[in-house]
Scaffold this motif. Structure first.
Motif, PDB file in Angstrom:
ATOM      1  N   GLN A 112     -11.181  36.219   6.167  1.00 56.65           N
ATOM      2  CA  GLN A 112     -11.616  36.483   7.544  1.00 56.65           C
ATOM      3  C   GLN A 112     -10.528  37.220   8.328  1.00 56.65           C
ATOM      4  O   GLN A 112     -10.800  38.181   9.044  1.00 56.65           O
ATOM      5  CB  GLN A 112     -11.977  35.171   8.245  1.00 56.65           C
ATOM      6  CG  GLN A 112     -12.504  35.354   9.649  1.00 56.65           C
ATOM      7  CD  GLN A 112     -13.787  36.171   9.692  1.00 56.65           C
ATOM      8  OE1 GLN A 112     -14.700  35.948   8.908  1.00 56.65           O
ATOM      9  NE2 GLN A 112     -13.854  37.131  10.590  1.00 56.65           N
ATOM     10  N   ASP A 116     -10.755  40.923   9.999  1.00 57.68           N
ATOM     11  CA  ASP A 116     -10.490  41.121  11.432  1.00 57.68           C
ATOM     12  C   ASP A 116      -9.388  42.157  11.650  1.00 57.68           C
ATOM     13  O   ASP A 116      -9.509  43.035  12.517  1.00 57.68           O
ATOM     14  CB  ASP A 116     -10.116  39.805  12.107  1.00 57.68           C
ATOM     15  CG  ASP A 116     -11.284  38.834  12.188  1.00 57.68           C
ATOM     16  OD1 ASP A 116     -12.435  39.252  11.933  1.00 57.68           O
ATOM     17  OD2 ASP A 116     -11.031  37.642  12.497  1.00 57.68           O
ATOM     18  N   GLN A 119     -10.703  45.662  10.833  1.00 56.60           N
ATOM     19  CA  GLN A 119     -11.541  46.195  11.917  1.00 56.60           C
ATOM     20  C   GLN A 119     -10.679  46.607  13.112  1.00 56.60           C
ATOM     21  O   GLN A 119     -10.897  47.662  13.705  1.00 56.60           O
ATOM     22  CB  GLN A 119     -12.575  45.165  12.350  1.00 56.60           C
ATOM     23  CG  GLN A 119     -13.662  44.922  11.333  1.00 56.60           C
ATOM     24  CD  GLN A 119     -14.570  43.770  11.738  1.00 56.60           C
ATOM     25  OE1 GLN A 119     -14.378  43.141  12.769  1.00 56.60           O
ATOM     26  NE2 GLN A 119     -15.558  43.485  10.903  1.00 56.60           N
TER      27      GLN A 119
END
Length: 182
Positions: A112, A116, A119
């Motif tokens: 995760q 993140d 992005q």
């Protein structure tokens, strides 16, 4: 004098003369011990014998207590070893399960965090790329050069920060609690 050997298997071929000596010595010791235990014999008579009997009885008591202490130590050490083995077995089973859970958790979180950060960096680099393209709109060389340096520093700071964040996350996953062994 000729020495005859008995054939009794319990004495293991001990000469008859030795058997007689052993019997005589046992009888002597029994008499001395019984005289020592009789209270009405005056302590003045047979002082050496009484002292020898007392010393021998004390030696037997010490040996008996030492034997009991060693037996107790052995029993306690055996129990302690058994408890250690049981605890180690439980720790291994518990640690294995906890490590599996921890690995699964950190794998999910790492994935995760990586998504993140990816992005975030994509958005930041797209934005900064547009800002680099706009540099050509500035007419003054000095302003253009200063803005270029500022944008380059922003890129360096951003990427360094991302690297630092990932390093800190990996460090968290590797942290352990230190303890002192008893």
């Amino acid at each position: 004098m000729t020495t005859q050997y008995t054939t009794d298997s319990s004495t293991n071929h001990v000469p008859d003369e030795a058997e007689e000596r052993v019997s005589e010595n046992e009888c002597m010791v029994q008499k001395a011990v019984s005289r020592h235990q009789e209270a009405f014999i005056p302590t003045v008579f047979n002082r050496k014998e009484r002292k020898l009997v007392r010393n021998q009885l004390m030696a037997e008591l010490e040996q008996g207590f030492e034997h009991r202490r060693k037996a107790l130590d052995l029993v306690l050490e055996t129990r302690l070893h058994s408890i250690r083995e049981a605890c180690n077995h439980l720790l291994v089973r518990g640690k294995t399960q906890l490590r599996q859970q921890r690995t699964a958790y950190f794998s999910r979180v790492y994935e995760q965090v990586a998504q993140d950060i990816d992005q975030l960096s994509t958005r930041f680099l797209s934005d900064i790329d547009l800002r680099f393209q706009k540099l050509e709109q500035y007419k003054t060389d000095y302003v253009r050069e200063r803005e270029k340096k500022r944008l380059e520093k922003s890129v360096d700071d951003f990427l360094d920060t991302l690297d630092q964040l990932m390093d800190e996350f990996r460090h968290i996953a590797q942290e352990n609690v230190d303890y002192q062994q008893v």
